[in-house]
Write a protein that holds these residues in place. Sequence first.
Motif, PDB file in Angstrom:
ATOM      1  N   THR A 209       0.838  -1.185   0.000  1.00 40.81           N
ATOM      2  CA  THR A 209       0.000   0.000   0.000  1.00 40.81           C
ATOM      3  C   THR A 209       0.879   1.245   0.000  1.00 40.81           C
ATOM      4  O   THR A 209       2.086   1.176   0.279  1.00 40.81           O
ATOM      5  CB  THR A 209      -0.907   0.029   1.229  1.00 40.81           C
ATOM      6  N   ALA A 210       0.250   2.379  -0.270  1.00 41.14           N
ATOM      7  CA  ALA A 210       0.993   3.642  -0.231  1.00 41.14           C
ATOM      8  C   ALA A 210       1.588   3.857   1.151  1.00 41.14           C
ATOM      9  O   ALA A 210       2.739   4.285   1.289  1.00 41.14           O
ATOM     10  CB  ALA A 210       0.059   4.795  -0.603  1.00 41.14           C
ATOM     11  N   GLY A 211       0.821   3.519   2.185  1.00 37.47           N
ATOM     12  CA  GLY A 211       1.319   3.684   3.543  1.00 37.47           C
ATOM     13  C   GLY A 211       2.523   2.812   3.840  1.00 37.47           C
ATOM     14  O   GLY A 211       3.463   3.239   4.518  1.00 37.47           O
TER      15      GLY A 211
ATOM     16  N   HIS B 166      -5.239   7.920   0.398  1.00 30.61           N
ATOM     17  CA  HIS B 166      -4.790   6.722  -0.314  1.00 30.61           C
ATOM     18  C   HIS B 166      -3.848   5.864   0.534  1.00 30.61           C
ATOM     19  O   HIS B 166      -3.173   4.987   0.001  1.00 30.61           O
ATOM     20  CB  HIS B 166      -4.063   7.115  -1.604  1.00 30.61           C
ATOM     21  N   VAL B 167      -3.808   6.089   1.839  1.00 33.19           N
ATOM     22  CA  VAL B 167      -2.833   5.409   2.689  1.00 33.19           C
ATOM     23  C   VAL B 167      -2.945   3.894   2.596  1.00 33.19           C
ATOM     24  O   VAL B 167      -1.921   3.186   2.635  1.00 33.19           O
ATOM     25  CB  VAL B 167      -2.967   5.889   4.158  1.00 33.19           C
ATOM     26  N   ASP B 168      -4.142   3.366   2.446  1.00 34.96           N
ATOM     27  CA  ASP B 168      -4.331   1.914   2.409  1.00 34.96           C
ATOM     28  C   ASP B 168      -4.556   1.383   0.995  1.00 34.96           C
ATOM     29  O   ASP B 168      -4.914   0.207   0.825  1.00 34.96           O
ATOM     30  CB  ASP B 168      -5.521   1.524   3.293  1.00 34.96           C
ATOM     31  N   ARG B 169      -4.301   2.199   0.006  1.00 37.47           N
ATOM     32  CA  ARG B 169      -4.537   1.777  -1.379  1.00 37.47           C
ATOM     33  C   ARG B 169      -3.258   1.192  -1.962  1.00 37.47           C
ATOM     34  O   ARG B 169      -2.168   1.748  -1.779  1.00 37.47           O
ATOM     35  CB  ARG B 169      -4.994   2.963  -2.213  1.00 37.47           C
TER      36      ARG B 169
ATOM     37  N   VAL C  14      -0.219   0.660  -4.260  1.00 34.59           N
ATOM     38  CA  VAL C  14       0.421   1.666  -5.113  1.00 34.59           C
ATOM     39  C   VAL C  14       0.273   1.330  -6.593  1.00 34.59           C
ATOM     40  O   VAL C  14       0.286   2.232  -7.437  1.00 34.59           O
ATOM     41  CB  VAL C  14       1.916   1.825  -4.756  1.00 34.59           C
ATOM     42  N   ARG C  15       0.116   0.048  -6.922  1.00 31.71           N
ATOM     43  CA  ARG C  15      -0.029  -0.315  -8.327  1.00 31.71           C
ATOM     44  C   ARG C  15      -1.314   0.244  -8.920  1.00 31.71           C
ATOM     45  O   ARG C  15      -1.463   0.320 -10.150  1.00 31.71           O
ATOM     46  CB  ARG C  15       0.017  -1.830  -8.505  1.00 31.71           C
ATOM     47  N   GLU C  16      -2.261   0.648  -8.068  1.00 31.27           N
ATOM     48  CA  GLU C  16      -3.516   1.213  -8.546  1.00 31.27           C
ATOM     49  C   GLU C  16      -3.441   2.734  -8.703  1.00 31.27           C
ATOM     50  O   GLU C  16      -4.391   3.351  -9.187  1.00 31.27           O
ATOM     51  CB  GLU C  16      -4.649   0.863  -7.575  1.00 31.27           C
ATOM     52  N   LEU C  17      -2.343   3.329  -8.303  1.00 34.93           N
ATOM     53  CA  LEU C  17      -2.203   4.775  -8.375  1.00 34.93           C
ATOM     54  C   LEU C  17      -1.631   5.195  -9.727  1.00 34.93           C
ATOM     55  O   LEU C  17      -0.938   4.423 -10.391  1.00 34.93           O
ATOM     56  CB  LEU C  17      -1.286   5.282  -7.254  1.00 34.93           C
TER      57      LEU C  17
END
Length: 262
Positions: free
Chosen positions: A98-100, A135-138, A140-143
């Motif tokens: 995740t981003a976090g 986006h902390v729990d998203r 990163v491949r989806e960003l």
Amino acid sequence: MTKPAPPPAVLARGVRVRLGGNVILRDVDLTVADGEVVALLGANGSGKSTLVRALVGAVPIESGRIELLGAPLGRAVPWDRIGYVPQRVSAATGVPATAGEVVASGLLHGRRLRPPRHSRETVRGALDLVGLTHHVDRPVRELSGGQQQRVLIARALVRDPALLVLDEPVAGVDLPSQQAFADTLRALTARGRTVLVVLHELAALAPLVQRAVVLRHGAVVHDGAPPSPTREHGEADHDHVHPHDTEDYRADTGVAGLRWEP
């Protein structure tokens, strides 16, 4: 008694770099004072990225000297006080994260293999600086590419570095991400942080940059007031997401879409 002035955040003298038998940097001098925001400008191939990589020890220097935060380049440098974001590196890896989690990895070092307690709050604070708290729990491949770049900047910021070195952080990213980075830089300058940033164009960062250093063919050709944008680059609707590597760009000052104030 007057408190002595802090040493320059970056001090380079006579830095010469040779790669693959070619001289890339030619006796470069650079000083970035504590709390200063300096833009490093120049055409593709002028040596900008090589210079910042030499400053952080990623490429060897043939001659000259470099000091960071008052310490000679090497193990004496307080690396935990320096944030570095290289050019065009994706935050996504083969390992789902995740981003976090990516930002939290910035808290790790040779002596710390796990994030400290209560690190989630620190991570959220770093993501907030780049406008990505939500986006902390998203994964990163989806960003988007621009959002991934902002995650990497947050990872560099999570330790609250005294010196931040960024290699073309807005190259090829969307306009919202460019503006988010400008907002981030504004927050950092308000906190007295030192920033050295490689750019093709000043664009939205122009009001924040205090000094510009321009490289051409591996040598410094200007060190002083930032250039101002030409009329077409100063327009609010101008799209700054494009490379400049034309013949005109390589000529003259070596800076795309910019003119020098008299």
